[in-house]
Every structure is written in structure tokens, then in C-alpha cells.
Design a protein around this motif. Structure first.
Motif, PDB file in Angstrom:
ATOM      1  N   ILE A 291       2.183 -29.256  27.453  1.00  0.00           N
ATOM      2  CA  ILE A 291       1.273 -29.367  28.598  1.00  0.00           C
ATOM      3  C   ILE A 291       1.885 -28.589  29.764  1.00  0.00           C
ATOM      4  O   ILE A 291       3.106 -28.597  29.938  1.00  0.00           O
ATOM      5  N   ALA A 292       1.044 -27.881  30.482  1.00  0.00           N
ATOM      6  CA  ALA A 292       1.550 -27.143  31.647  1.00  0.00           C
ATOM      7  C   ALA A 292       0.426 -27.071  32.663  1.00  0.00           C
ATOM      8  O   ALA A 292      -0.744 -27.329  32.331  1.00  0.00           O
ATOM      9  N   GLY A 293       0.746 -26.710  33.868  1.00  0.00           N
ATOM     10  CA  GLY A 293      -0.319 -26.624  34.858  1.00  0.00           C
ATOM     11  C   GLY A 293       0.129 -25.920  36.117  1.00  0.00           C
ATOM     12  O   GLY A 293       1.303 -25.557  36.273  1.00  0.00           O
ATOM     13  N   LYS A 294      -0.841 -25.717  36.978  1.00  0.00           N
ATOM     14  CA  LYS A 294      -0.576 -25.018  38.240  1.00  0.00           C
ATOM     15  C   LYS A 294      -1.477 -25.588  39.325  1.00  0.00           C
ATOM     16  O   LYS A 294      -2.616 -25.989  39.035  1.00  0.00           O
ATOM     17  N   THR A 295      -0.996 -25.520  40.545  1.00  0.00           N
ATOM     18  CA  THR A 295      -1.835 -25.907  41.671  1.00  0.00           C
ATOM     19  C   THR A 295      -2.332 -24.632  42.359  1.00  0.00           C
ATOM     20  O   THR A 295      -2.002 -23.530  41.925  1.00  0.00           O
ATOM     21  N   GLY A 296      -3.133 -24.793  43.406  1.00  0.00           N
ATOM     22  CA  GLY A 296      -3.559 -23.618  44.186  1.00  0.00           C
ATOM     23  C   GLY A 296      -4.835 -22.969  43.685  1.00  0.00           C
ATOM     24  O   GLY A 296      -4.983 -21.752  43.794  1.00  0.00           O
ATOM     25  N   PHE A 297      -5.777 -23.757  43.159  1.00  0.00           N
ATOM     26  CA  PHE A 297      -7.042 -23.184  42.705  1.00  0.00           C
ATOM     27  C   PHE A 297      -8.193 -23.626  43.613  1.00  0.00           C
ATOM     28  O   PHE A 297      -8.129 -24.668  44.262  1.00  0.00           O
ATOM     29  N   SER A 298      -9.239 -22.807  43.616  1.00  0.00           N
ATOM     30  CA  SER A 298     -10.478 -23.152  44.324  1.00  0.00           C
ATOM     31  C   SER A 298     -11.625 -22.986  43.349  1.00  0.00           C
ATOM     32  O   SER A 298     -11.574 -22.134  42.468  1.00  0.00           O
ATOM     33  N   SER A 299     -12.663 -23.794  43.548  1.00  0.00           N
ATOM     34  CA  SER A 299     -13.841 -23.671  42.683  1.00  0.00           C
ATOM     35  C   SER A 299     -15.047 -23.294  43.544  1.00  0.00           C
ATOM     36  O   SER A 299     -15.364 -23.985  44.519  1.00  0.00           O
ATOM     37  N   ILE A 300     -15.680 -22.181  43.201  1.00  0.00           N
ATOM     38  CA  ILE A 300     -16.912 -21.782  43.898  1.00  0.00           C
ATOM     39  C   ILE A 300     -18.052 -22.415  43.107  1.00  0.00           C
ATOM     40  O   ILE A 300     -18.224 -22.119  41.916  1.00  0.00           O
ATOM     41  N   HIS A 301     -18.785 -23.272  43.782  1.00  0.00           N
ATOM     42  CA  HIS A 301     -19.806 -24.052  43.068  1.00  0.00           C
ATOM     43  C   HIS A 301     -21.206 -23.620  43.532  1.00  0.00           C
ATOM     44  O   HIS A 301     -21.473 -23.540  44.729  1.00  0.00           O
ATOM     45  N   ILE A 302     -22.067 -23.330  42.561  1.00  0.00           N
ATOM     46  CA  ILE A 302     -23.416 -22.852  42.891  1.00  0.00           C
ATOM     47  C   ILE A 302     -24.454 -23.696  42.168  1.00  0.00           C
ATOM     48  O   ILE A 302     -24.309 -23.971  40.975  1.00  0.00           O
ATOM     49  N   GLU A 303     -25.476 -24.091  42.905  1.00  0.00           N
ATOM     50  CA  GLU A 303     -26.592 -24.796  42.258  1.00  0.00           C
ATOM     51  C   GLU A 303     -27.874 -24.075  42.600  1.00  0.00           C
ATOM     52  O   GLU A 303     -28.082 -23.647  43.748  1.00  0.00           O
ATOM     53  N   LYS A 304     -28.754 -23.946  41.608  1.00  0.00           N
ATOM     54  CA  LYS A 304     -30.056 -23.354  41.879  1.00  0.00           C
ATOM     55  C   LYS A 304     -31.039 -23.882  40.834  1.00  0.00           C
ATOM     56  O   LYS A 304     -30.770 -23.768  39.626  1.00  0.00           O
ATOM     57  N   SER A 305     -32.143 -24.453  41.281  1.00  0.00           N
ATOM     58  CA  SER A 305     -33.033 -25.026  40.277  1.00  0.00           C
ATOM     59  C   SER A 305     -33.647 -23.906  39.442  1.00  0.00           C
ATOM     60  O   SER A 305     -33.913 -22.812  39.943  1.00  0.00           O
ATOM     61  N   MET A 306     -33.796 -24.179  38.177  1.00  0.00           N
ATOM     62  CA  MET A 306     -34.300 -23.229  37.183  1.00  0.00           C
ATOM     63  C   MET A 306     -33.335 -22.051  36.963  1.00  0.00           C
ATOM     64  O   MET A 306     -33.729 -20.998  36.487  1.00  0.00           O
ATOM     65  N   MET A 307     -32.053 -22.264  37.282  1.00  0.00           N
ATOM     66  CA  MET A 307     -31.057 -21.201  37.057  1.00  0.00           C
ATOM     67  C   MET A 307     -31.073 -20.752  35.595  1.00  0.00           C
ATOM     68  O   MET A 307     -30.906 -19.590  35.267  1.00  0.00           O
ATOM     69  N   ASN A 308     -31.314 -21.735  34.706  1.00  0.00           N
ATOM     70  CA  ASN A 308     -31.252 -21.421  33.282  1.00  0.00           C
ATOM     71  C   ASN A 308     -32.291 -20.394  32.844  1.00  0.00           C
ATOM     72  O   ASN A 308     -32.133 -19.714  31.849  1.00  0.00           O
ATOM     73  N   THR A 309     -33.378 -20.261  33.611  1.00  0.00           N
ATOM     74  CA  THR A 309     -34.429 -19.305  33.212  1.00  0.00           C
ATOM     75  C   THR A 309     -34.201 -17.921  33.831  1.00  0.00           C
ATOM     76  O   THR A 309     -34.885 -16.968  33.495  1.00  0.00           O
ATOM     77  N   GLN A 310     -33.253 -17.843  34.749  1.00  0.00           N
ATOM     78  CA  GLN A 310     -33.047 -16.583  35.466  1.00  0.00           C
ATOM     79  C   GLN A 310     -32.010 -15.709  34.744  1.00  0.00           C
ATOM     80  O   GLN A 310     -30.810 -15.869  34.935  1.00  0.00           O
ATOM     81  N   VAL A 311     -32.493 -14.819  33.896  1.00  0.00           N
ATOM     82  CA  VAL A 311     -31.573 -13.999  33.098  1.00  0.00           C
ATOM     83  C   VAL A 311     -30.750 -13.105  34.034  1.00  0.00           C
ATOM     84  O   VAL A 311     -31.283 -12.503  34.964  1.00  0.00           O
ATOM     85  N   GLY A 312     -29.441 -13.064  33.790  1.00  0.00           N
ATOM     86  CA  GLY A 312     -28.582 -12.181  34.591  1.00  0.00           C
ATOM     87  C   GLY A 312     -27.976 -12.851  35.806  1.00  0.00           C
ATOM     88  O   GLY A 312     -27.224 -12.220  36.551  1.00  0.00           O
ATOM     89  N   PHE A 313     -28.268 -14.153  36.004  1.00  0.00           N
ATOM     90  CA  PHE A 313     -27.715 -14.868  37.167  1.00  0.00           C
ATOM     91  C   PHE A 313     -26.174 -14.857  37.112  1.00  0.00           C
ATOM     92  O   PHE A 313     -25.503 -14.464  38.070  1.00  0.00           O
ATOM     93  N   GLY A 314     -25.668 -15.270  35.947  1.00  0.00           N
ATOM     94  CA  GLY A 314     -24.201 -15.325  35.780  1.00  0.00           C
ATOM     95  C   GLY A 314     -23.586 -13.944  35.890  1.00  0.00           C
ATOM     96  O   GLY A 314     -22.534 -13.764  36.510  1.00  0.00           O
ATOM     97  N   ALA A 315     -24.275 -12.956  35.290  1.00  0.00           N
ATOM     98  CA  ALA A 315     -23.726 -11.594  35.318  1.00  0.00           C
ATOM     99  C   ALA A 315     -23.608 -11.105  36.758  1.00  0.00           C
ATOM    100  O   ALA A 315     -22.597 -10.514  37.146  1.00  0.00           O
ATOM    101  N   THR A 316     -24.637 -11.385  37.564  1.00  0.00           N
ATOM    102  CA  THR A 316     -24.596 -10.931  38.965  1.00  0.00           C
ATOM    103  C   THR A 316     -23.442 -11.606  39.705  1.00  0.00           C
ATOM    104  O   THR A 316     -22.696 -10.967  40.450  1.00  0.00           O
ATOM    105  N   LEU A 317     -23.287 -12.910  39.449  1.00  0.00           N
ATOM    106  CA  LEU A 317     -22.201 -13.633  40.123  1.00  0.00           C
ATOM    107  C   LEU A 317     -20.842 -13.002  39.773  1.00  0.00           C
ATOM    108  O   LEU A 317     -20.021 -12.735  40.655  1.00  0.00           O
ATOM    109  N   LEU A 318     -20.653 -12.734  38.495  1.00  0.00           N
ATOM    110  CA  LEU A 318     -19.358 -12.176  38.087  1.00  0.00           C
ATOM    111  C   LEU A 318     -19.186 -10.745  38.596  1.00  0.00           C
ATOM    112  O   LEU A 318     -18.070 -10.325  38.924  1.00  0.00           O
TER     113      LEU A 318
END
Ligand code: ASP
Length: 440
Positions: A291-318
Motif C-alpha cells: 500500500i502506498a499513497g500521496k497527499t496534495g491532490f485536487s478534484s475538479i468536479h463537474i455536473e451537468k444533467s444529460m451529460m451522458n447523452t452529450q458525445v465528446g463531453f469528456g474529450a473536451t474536458l480532457l
């Protein structure tokens, strides 16, 4: 006859007494014919590594200041070793060559390499082995990158049939002879390169610990040692902060399928840790390796209704992250939610601009960043074969009253990554260790 490449680190060669221990280890097994050495390291916690003294000489010379003090410390260090080993060598001439270099526009990498160079000369003379200068066969390209294939050809030719050779670690040279070094701790990499070139049966990496521990001893009291670990498991644990050797040292031997054995020069009877392509029979029952680990992370959290139907949403974010040169570590998704976990240090310089662009291009319903996260990796190839490991891990965390902020399981099923708040980090590691690692 089998062939073993042995690499001794700085603490294993810090004094004549340590060099004698290393020599006894080499002489006790005929297979140990290929020796890679570091520069003398620290003899105790208040000591200075020879490599650091060399860097200091170089920095002083480059600033136009006197470098006599660190240079005489280096000379005294080697002359003491030579005297105690009963080895004769023209140390005065070697030191004068270094002094002349320092006076005529010193190069940092050349200077850094001299500790390994001199130590290999001393140790080859002591063992009665040949000395092979890494500058002749470890090849770097003009841009400073390592040329693995040319090196492999040159090194194989230079060492084939050798009955005993000592090669300085950490450095090589470009075609025009300019010395280049690997990053700090790079003698481990040289050892791996020599193991590949020698087509060795084993690469022994001799250090001052009896192998790798299943958890960080600063967090878990007295963790058990790991007897067997696969290259891939090591990579996962090393990536999350568990360090036992230079990360780049795994690639050459992994390519050639050569196992690595981490051993302790001060306790040569200990078996140490075997790093292998696949776990031996019986060890697949080892559900969790470490087991190993690290501190110092941040999570960018996004919510959008019907995100699942929007093709390319994840690609644009990345794409937005890539355009800001912001690497991401994990990317857990839900139906209408997506989070990207990044290093806070990487995010900070581009935070505002990344957030603005996400808002403009993706129009999320909710966009927020959670800082202060720790990521914990529980790693083990045996997890695939065992039911209930994940349940055990989550039970342990829940029993400790810790809230899990994120879960990610790699597709190899070799690791489970858990995100918790930084204040829960040590307790989470301890709880998981006690309930699923210590007991198996
Ligand atoms: N002597 C170098 C260092 O101190 C390389 C090594 O020991 O592996 O980083």
C-alpha cells in the motif's frame, strides 16, 4: 555458468569497511562477475555524499569562488579508503585532472560523474577485476536522452566473456565524449542496463535495507517486508511514492525479463525482495502486495444533467486540461458527473484559466474544485483471484470512521485507488494495512 549483475549503492560503499563487505559478497559467488558501483555515500547521517561534494566544487568554481575545501574533502575521502584497502593508485593525478577541469569552465555532469569513476577504479583494483569506463559504452544522444539500443550493443561487446569487470554507475557520454548523467540515484539504471547487456540471470541491487516494505514505516509501525513483487506492481507502488530504487531502472530488465533482487549489504543473509515478471506459484494467493499513497491532490468536479447523452463531453474536458499542460491522475465518472483528479501543485498556476474555459465550453450545472485530497493505492495482482478484498478494504475504512471521497479500480484489477481527505490519510493507510495486508 549463471551470470549475476551486482550494483552497490553509495551507503554500501561509503567507507573501506563497507567496500570490504561488498567485496566479500562478490567473492562469495562466482556468478557475480559484473559489478556496478555508486560513488561513496554517507557514512552516517551527518556525512556528505561524494556526489554532493562534487556538485559543490562545481557550483563554487562556476561562481568564481574557491573550491579547495570540498575538493580536499573528496581527496581525503578516497585516500583514506585506498590506504585502508591497501590499494595503490595515482590519486594525486586524478585530483589534479579534476582541479584543471574546475578551473577551465566546469561542466556539472562531468563533475558529478567523478565519484562513480574514481570509486570504480578503486574497487576494480581491490577486487582484481577490469575497469570499464561507462563513458565508452553507455551512450547518450546530444539532447541528453539515453540511447538504449546503441548502449546495449556496445556494452554487450565490451563485457561478453569478461571474468570480472567493474563499471561506474550514473553516467555515460555522447558521441563526442561529453559526459552526461542520469538523474540522481541513476547508478540503479546503469545496473539494469548492464544486466540487460550481459543477458544476466539476475540483477542484484545491494543497498542498506532488506528489501521493500509493504507500507511506509513512517505511517505503519513495523510493516512486513515484501518477498515477491511483479514489475507492474512495483511500478504502481513506486508511482504512488513507495521508493526502493530509481524508477527508470525497471525498464531495461523488464524488457529482458531479468528478475531484480533488492538485498542488504549489512545483512547479506536476508533474502530481500524479488522483483519478477510474474509471481511464482503459491504467491498468487498473496492478495495484496503493498500500500502506498500521496497527499496534495485536487478534484475538479463537474455536473451537468444529460451529460451522458452529450458525445465528446469528456474529450473536451480532457482537451482543456491538455491545452494547459495539466496532467490528470484519475477520472471517475457518473451518469451526469465527471471528476478529474490532478496534483494541486500542477493545478495552481493554471487554476483560474482552466475553470474559466470549462465554464465557457461545457456550461456545467455545477463546477467546483475540492483541494486537500490524498490518494491511496492498494496494489496486488492476487486481488483478481480473491473475493472480498475490496470489501475488506472498504470495511476497514468505514470502521475507522473515514469518509471515502473517490474510488477507482485500474482495469488490470491490480490496484484499487481510494481518495480520502488529507487529514484521514495516515489513519486510512494504517486501517487498511492492519485488516487486509498484515493478516494475509
Ligand atoms: N552518486 C549518484 C547520486 O548520489 C548516483 C547514485 O548513487 O546512484 O545520486
Amino acid at each position: 555458468m549463471s551470470k549475476t549483475v551486482v550494483k552497490f549503492g553509495g551507503s554500501s560503499l561509503a567507507s573501506a569497511a563497507q567496500i570490504k563487505k561488498a567485496a566479500a559478497i562478490i567473492r562469495s559467488d562466482e556468478a557475480r562477475r559484473f559489478v556496478v558501483v555508486s560513488a561513496p555515500g554517507k557514512r552516517d547521517s551527518s556525512d556528505t555524499k561524494v556526489t554532493d561534494l562534487l556538485y559543490r566544487c562545481c557550483d563554487l568554481a562556476a561562481a568564481g569562488e574557491k573550491f579547495d575545501e570540498p575538493l580536499s574533502l573528496i581527496r581525503d575521502r578516497f585516500s583514506g579508503i585506498l590506504e585502508e584497502l591497501g590499494v595503490t593508485m595515482d590519486l594525486g593525478r586524478e585530483i589534479e585532472t579534476i582541479r584543471a577541469h574546475l578551473t577551465n569552465g566546469p561542466q556539472r555532469e562531468y563533475m558529478a560523474s567523478r565519484g562513480e569513476y574514481l570509486n570504480a577504479k578503486v574497487i576494480s583494483a581491490y577486487l582484481g577485476f577490469d575497469f570499464l569506463d561507462a563513458a565508452k559504452c553507455v551512450v547518450f544522444l546530444e539532447d541528453g536522452s539515453f540511447d538504449a539500443e546503441t548502449t546495449n550493443q556496445k556494452l554487450s561487446a565490451a563485457i561478453s566473456g569478461s571474468s570480472g569487470v567493474v563499471i561506474p554507475g550514473f553516467y555515460g557520454a555522447t558521441g563526442d565524449g561529453t559526459i552526461r548523467t542520469f538523474s540522481r540515484g541513476g547508478s540503479d539504471v546503469t545496473g539494469a542496463i548492464v544486466a540487460r547487456a550481459a543477458q544476466a540471470d539476475l540483477y542484484e541491487n545491494w543497498t542498506d535495507v532488506s528489501g521493500m516494505l509493504a507500507a511506509d514505516p513512517r505511517i505503519v509501525p513495523d510493516p512486513r517486508s515484501i518477498h515477491y513483487i511483479t514489475y507492474q506492481e512495483l511500478r504502481e507502488l513506486a508511482y504512488m511514492g513507495a521508493s526502493v530504487m530509481h524508477e527508470d531502472a525497471v525498464f531495461p530488465v523488464r524488457k529482458a525479463g531479468i528478475p531484480i533482487n533488492i538485498r542488504n549489504t549489512n545483512a547479506p543473509g536476508d533474502e530481500g525482495t524479488m522483483i519478477v515478471p510474474t509471481l511464482p506459484e503459491g504467491y498468487t494467493s498473496q492478495r495484496v502486495t503493498g500500500i502506498a499513497g500521496k497527499t496534495g491532490f485536487s478534484s475538479i468536479h463537474i455536473e451537468k444533467s444529460m451529460m451522458n447523452t452529450q458525445v465528446g463531453f469528456g474529450a473536451t474536458l480532457l482537451q482543456i486540461l491538455a491545452a494547459h499542460d495539466l496532467p490528470f491522475e484519475h477520472c471517475p465518472t457518473g451518469i451526469d458527473t465527471m471528476s478529474v483528479v490532478v496534483h494541486t501543485d500542477h493545478l495552481d498556476p493554471v487554476r483560474q484559466s482552466v475553470m474559466d474555459e470549462i465554464s465557457q465550453r461545457l456550461h456545467p450545472d455545477i463546477l467546483k474544485v475540492e483541494d486537500g485530497l490524498a490518494m491511496i493505492a492498494v496494489v496486488g495482482e492476487g486481488m483478481v483471484f480473491s473475493k472480498g478484498t475490496a470489501a475488506g478494504i472498504f470495511q476497514a475504512i468505514s470502521d475507522a470512521g473515514i469518509n471515502i471521497r473517490m474510488i477507482d479500480q485500474g482495469s488490470s484489477e491490480m490496484n484499487i485507488i481510494i481518495g480520502v481527505q488529507e487529514e484521514d490519510y495516515a489513519l486510512a493507510i494504517n486501517s487498511i494495512y492492519q485488516s487486509v495486508i498484515k493478516t494475509v
